[in-house]
Design a protein around this motif. Sequence first.
Motif, PDB file in Angstrom:
ATOM      1  N   ASP A   1       0.805  -1.224   0.000  1.00  0.00           N
ATOM      2  CA  ASP A   1       0.000   0.000   0.000  1.00  0.00           C
ATOM      3  C   ASP A   1       0.840   1.277   0.000  1.00  0.00           C
ATOM      4  N   HIS A   2       1.748   1.364  -0.966  1.00  0.00           N
ATOM      5  CA  HIS A   2       2.551   2.580  -1.098  1.00  0.00           C
ATOM      6  C   HIS A   2       1.691   3.798  -1.448  1.00  0.00           C
ATOM      7  N   ALA A   3       0.541   3.561  -2.058  1.00  0.00           N
ATOM      8  CA  ALA A   3      -0.330   4.684  -2.439  1.00  0.00           C
ATOM      9  C   ALA A   3      -0.767   5.466  -1.209  1.00  0.00           C
ATOM     10  N   THR A   4      -1.199   4.752  -0.163  1.00  0.00           N
ATOM     11  CA  THR A   4      -1.593   5.436   1.069  1.00  0.00           C
ATOM     12  C   THR A   4      -0.403   6.136   1.705  1.00  0.00           C
ATOM     13  N   LEU A   5       0.768   5.511   1.632  1.00  0.00           N
ATOM     14  CA  LEU A   5       1.975   6.125   2.185  1.00  0.00           C
ATOM     15  C   LEU A   5       2.277   7.447   1.492  1.00  0.00           C
ATOM     16  N   LEU A   6       2.161   7.475   0.159  1.00  0.00           N
ATOM     17  CA  LEU A   6       2.401   8.723  -0.561  1.00  0.00           C
ATOM     18  C   LEU A   6       1.399   9.802  -0.142  1.00  0.00           C
TER      19      LEU A   6
ATOM     20  N   ARG B   1      12.069   7.749   1.192  1.00  0.00           N
ATOM     21  CA  ARG B   1      13.007   6.874   0.493  1.00  0.00           C
ATOM     22  C   ARG B   1      12.423   5.467   0.450  1.00  0.00           C
ATOM     23  N   CYS B   2      11.994   5.016  -0.737  1.00  0.00           N
ATOM     24  CA  CYS B   2      11.417   3.689  -0.928  1.00  0.00           C
ATOM     25  C   CYS B   2      12.470   2.758  -1.516  1.00  0.00           C
ATOM     26  N   VAL B   3      12.755   1.666  -0.820  1.00  0.00           N
ATOM     27  CA  VAL B   3      13.780   0.719  -1.258  1.00  0.00           C
ATOM     28  C   VAL B   3      13.125  -0.645  -1.460  1.00  0.00           C
TER      29      VAL B   3
ATOM     30  N   ALA C   1      20.649   2.860   8.398  1.00  0.00           N
ATOM     31  CA  ALA C   1      21.553   3.813   9.053  1.00  0.00           C
ATOM     32  C   ALA C   1      21.287   5.244   8.618  1.00  0.00           C
ATOM     33  N   ASP C   2      20.680   5.429   7.448  1.00  0.00           N
ATOM     34  CA  ASP C   2      20.425   6.777   6.917  1.00  0.00           C
ATOM     35  C   ASP C   2      19.003   7.266   7.168  1.00  0.00           C
ATOM     36  N   LEU C   3      18.205   6.474   7.882  1.00  0.00           N
ATOM     37  CA  LEU C   3      16.815   6.850   8.105  1.00  0.00           C
ATOM     38  C   LEU C   3      16.620   7.525   9.451  1.00  0.00           C
ATOM     39  N   ASP C   4      15.655   8.426   9.493  1.00  0.00           N
ATOM     40  CA  ASP C   4      15.219   8.998  10.758  1.00  0.00           C
ATOM     41  C   ASP C   4      14.072   8.177  11.343  1.00  0.00           C
ATOM     42  N   LEU C   5      13.185   7.691  10.489  1.00  0.00           N
ATOM     43  CA  LEU C   5      12.115   6.812  10.931  1.00  0.00           C
ATOM     44  C   LEU C   5      11.684   5.929   9.773  1.00  0.00           C
ATOM     45  N   LEU C   6      11.037   4.819  10.105  1.00  0.00           N
ATOM     46  CA  LEU C   6      10.537   3.883   9.108  1.00  0.00           C
ATOM     47  C   LEU C   6       9.011   3.909   9.141  1.00  0.00           C
ATOM     48  N   VAL C   7       8.406   3.728   7.967  1.00  0.00           N
ATOM     49  CA  VAL C   7       6.950   3.578   7.912  1.00  0.00           C
ATOM     50  C   VAL C   7       6.616   2.284   7.187  1.00  0.00           C
ATOM     51  N   SER C   8       5.804   1.448   7.820  1.00  0.00           N
ATOM     52  CA  SER C   8       5.272   0.244   7.175  1.00  0.00           C
ATOM     53  C   SER C   8       3.791   0.469   6.956  1.00  0.00           C
ATOM     54  N   SER C   9       3.396   0.623   5.692  1.00  0.00           N
ATOM     55  CA  SER C   9       2.015   0.989   5.350  1.00  0.00           C
ATOM     56  C   SER C   9       1.191  -0.205   4.872  1.00  0.00           C
ATOM     57  N   SER C  10       1.661  -1.415   5.095  1.00  0.00           N
ATOM     58  CA  SER C  10       1.028  -2.614   4.542  1.00  0.00           C
ATOM     59  C   SER C  10      -0.418  -2.795   5.000  1.00  0.00           C
ATOM     60  N   ILE C  11      -1.202  -3.409   4.127  1.00  0.00           N
ATOM     61  CA  ILE C  11      -2.560  -3.797   4.499  1.00  0.00           C
ATOM     62  C   ILE C  11      -2.612  -5.267   4.887  1.00  0.00           C
TER      63      ILE C  11
ATOM     64  N   GLY D   1       5.808  -0.123  22.789  1.00  0.00           N
ATOM     65  CA  GLY D   1       5.562   1.284  23.099  1.00  0.00           C
ATOM     66  C   GLY D   1       6.583   2.217  22.500  1.00  0.00           C
ATOM     67  N   THR D   2       7.346   1.726  21.507  1.00  0.00           N
ATOM     68  CA  THR D   2       8.442   2.541  20.974  1.00  0.00           C
ATOM     69  C   THR D   2       8.080   3.333  19.726  1.00  0.00           C
ATOM     70  N   GLY D   3       6.958   3.018  19.092  1.00  0.00           N
ATOM     71  CA  GLY D   3       6.596   3.682  17.842  1.00  0.00           C
ATOM     72  C   GLY D   3       5.138   4.063  17.822  1.00  0.00           C
ATOM     73  N   MET D   4       4.595   4.177  16.614  1.00  0.00           N
ATOM     74  CA  MET D   4       3.204   4.590  16.420  1.00  0.00           C
ATOM     75  C   MET D   4       2.472   3.527  15.603  1.00  0.00           C
ATOM     76  N   VAL D   5       1.223   3.231  15.977  1.00  0.00           N
ATOM     77  CA  VAL D   5       0.400   2.253  15.274  1.00  0.00           C
ATOM     78  C   VAL D   5      -0.835   2.952  14.737  1.00  0.00           C
ATOM     79  N   VAL D   6      -1.123   2.732  13.438  1.00  0.00           N
ATOM     80  CA  VAL D   6      -2.262   3.400  12.810  1.00  0.00           C
ATOM     81  C   VAL D   6      -3.112   2.379  12.062  1.00  0.00           C
ATOM     82  N   GLU D   7      -4.292   2.797  11.717  1.00  0.00           N
ATOM     83  CA  GLU D   7      -5.214   1.956  10.955  1.00  0.00           C
ATOM     84  C   GLU D   7      -4.727   1.816   9.518  1.00  0.00           C
ATOM     85  N   ALA D   8      -4.756   0.588   8.985  1.00  0.00           N
ATOM     86  CA  ALA D   8      -4.330   0.369   7.606  1.00  0.00           C
ATOM     87  C   ALA D   8      -5.211   1.165   6.648  1.00  0.00           C
ATOM     88  N   GLY D   9      -4.577   1.772   5.637  1.00  0.00           N
ATOM     89  CA  GLY D   9      -5.313   2.515   4.622  1.00  0.00           C
ATOM     90  C   GLY D   9      -5.749   3.904   5.034  1.00  0.00           C
ATOM     91  N   ASN D  10      -5.362   4.359   6.225  1.00  0.00           N
ATOM     92  CA  ASN D  10      -5.793   5.659   6.725  1.00  0.00           C
ATOM     93  C   ASN D  10      -4.644   6.652   6.597  1.00  0.00           C
TER      94      ASN D  10
END
Length: 376
Positions: A202-207, A223-225, A263-273, A305-314
């Motif tokens: 779900d890269h579309a929602t991430l964008l 940065r998408c790898v 090593a070059d990231l400030d944070l990661l986002v996993s947007s998977s459904i 408790g170290t990150g953020m959790v959100v609803e998929a597709g939101n």
Amino acid sequence: MRIMLITRCLDYGGAERQLVELARGLRSRGHAVLVVTFYGGPLVRVLEGAGVPVLHLSKRSRWDFVGPVRRVLDAARGFRPEVVHGYLPGPNLLALLVGRACRVRVVFGVRSSKVVLVDEPRAERLVLRLETIALRMADRVVVNSWCGRETLLRRGCPGDRLSVIHNGIDIDRFAPGPEKRALRSERSVTIGAVGRLHSQKDHATLLDAVARASAVDRRLVLRCVGDGPAVMVDDLRRKAASLGIDDRLVLEPARGEIEDVYADLDLLVSSSIGESFPNVVAEAMACGVPAVVTDVGDAAIIVGGTGMVVEAGNAEQMSQAILALVDVLERRGDDVRTATRVRVVETFSLTAMVSRTEALLRSTVGPSVTGTRSCG
């Protein structure tokens, strides 16, 4: 034990990396391990460097199975495994065939908690349905998430054959780099998305989320790898342009030294459904990179408790979580990064994964099976 592991390929995928680490770990503990692969891949070199033999079945297509089946049975007669462990649907079915032919135990490895079939080829859908039927025939089924366990129960897998073993992370390989400020640069904040380009990610929602967050914080860069079909790459570029963030999007192919990316990231986002145990989240966290994740599979369990959790597709929730995490990093980045790594070290180490799998395989083989192998 004498253990045969079967996988579709040995590319830079999450399941493939886990199989490689398992094979190396079992080999280092004195077990005889043979890895069988349908198509090969760059991780073959890693296995061979660790002294793990690899059998290439050299499949020419999805429908090429007579020759590969003959080759794997010939190899099994020579190797004489005590247990055959498959990874993913096609390899699981082949593991069952080899196990029945050799009269040895069979362990299925299921790596997904939610499978999106609509975009999959017809052959993939057929294999998944056959695996569902075969689940009852396996001696044990290993799944890498609690969410995945619930999915398998709904698919009809007997609960007494199911074991949850979370993926393991190499905490020596995936470790923080040199000391850094709370954010690496005052001019840019790098968000990472690591994984194949597929509708399930779900890269579309991430964008959409990055576009909304960028309207508030102009420093954000995405940065998408990961690899994917050219048409999807083009679609992502067009969508980024339509959102006005094409200058903030960097698309890169998959690479072996993924720890250099973290090593070059400030944070990661996993947007998977749909996920089971998203390796990239735990790997990034081991490098001290906190994550925003969708509430799928065991992603929420990984971040704790170290990150953020959100609803998929939101996209709106995701954008707000990104901005909130950036704010936290600016105020107490060192504490957050330390807690993020500790979470993985204490809960999802590679040693724990290998030990739990070794114990399961040993209990599956049992004293009555050892010494009675017979391929014919």
